[in-house]
Design an enzyme around this catalytic site. Structure first.
Site, PDB file in Angstrom:
ATOM      1  N   CYS A  18       0.871  -1.181   0.000  1.00  0.00           N
ATOM      2  CA  CYS A  18       0.000   0.000   0.000  1.00  0.00           C
ATOM      3  C   CYS A  18       0.906   1.227   0.000  1.00  0.00           C
ATOM      4  O   CYS A  18       2.084   1.130  -0.375  1.00  0.00           O
ATOM      5  CB  CYS A  18      -0.970  -0.021   1.182  1.00  0.00           C
ATOM      6  N   ARG A  24      -3.367  -0.585   5.373  1.00  0.00           N
ATOM      7  CA  ARG A  24      -3.944  -1.651   4.551  1.00  0.00           C
ATOM      8  C   ARG A  24      -3.025  -2.853   4.370  1.00  0.00           C
ATOM      9  O   ARG A  24      -3.453  -3.998   4.597  1.00  0.00           O
ATOM     10  CB  ARG A  24      -4.357  -1.087   3.181  1.00  0.00           C
ATOM     11  N   ASP A 135      -8.168   3.769   1.223  1.00  0.00           N
ATOM     12  CA  ASP A 135      -7.237   4.200   2.266  1.00  0.00           C
ATOM     13  C   ASP A 135      -8.031   4.714   3.475  1.00  0.00           C
ATOM     14  O   ASP A 135      -8.770   5.686   3.348  1.00  0.00           O
ATOM     15  CB  ASP A 135      -6.370   5.318   1.673  1.00  0.00           C
TER      16      ASP A 135
END
Ligand code: 4NP
Length: 169
Positions: A18, A24, A135
């Site tokens: 990420c 994440r 996100d």
């Protein structure tokens, strides 16, 4: 083709990517490790995670990610952020991005002779329609972090099915 990528210890290796490697991708890392262990595959698959940005290198996952994951049975506490590096394309069979922006970054970084699998992680999800894991970093409350876990659980199950089908034996 994937078999031509050299992995030293494990038959299959997976890197989740990420932006910051604090929300994440460490969630994917922790959830996928637990899914592998539940299936007795923890010695068959090497797992790591990394960020395309270096803002948080050396830091533990965001406390909100750690807390939401822990409530659902996943331990992110040993993980520390690192940046993706060129050597990752030699080491990992599967490099899986959480969103298109990070996938574009990885595609630009990949050496021309990379023969592994580079895609969005949610390509392996069955129930989730979205292609990207949003996100959660700038969101309020836990909802965004819960959604990240929901999506990652679905894609993890799909990735395990794929690995079993492709690399059984
Ligand atoms: P991640 O989330 O890419 O899922 O780890 C983010 C973490 C930090 C920042 C952005 C996204 N940041 O801008 O610091």
């Amino acid at each position: 083709m994937i078999d031509t990528v050299m992995s030293k210890q494990f038959p299959v290796s997976v890197l989740f990517v990420c932006l910051g490697n604090i929300c994440r991708s460490p969630t994917a890392h922790g959830v996928f490790l637990k899914c592998l262990a539940d299936e007795g595959l923890q010695h068959q698959v090497e797992v790591d995670s990394a960020g395309t940005a270096a803002y948080h290198v050396g830091n533990p996952p965001d406390p909100r990610s750690t807390m939401v994951a822990a409530r659902r049975g996943y331990d992110l506490s040993p993980l520390r952020a690192r940046a993706v590096e060129g050597a990752d394309f030699e080491q990992y069979h599967y490099i899986l991005a959480m969103d298109q922006q990070n996938l574009n970054f990885l595609k630009a970084m990949a050496p021309v002779n990379f023969t592994g699998h580079l895609s969005l992680f949610l390509d392996f999800a069955d129930s989730v329609d979205a292609r990207e894991v949003p996100d959660p970093y700038y969101t309020d409350g836990d909802k965004g972090f819960e959604l990240v876990v929901d999506m990652i659980e679905d894609a993890s199950a799909g990735l395990i099915r794929h690995i079993r089908a492709r690399h059984a034996g």
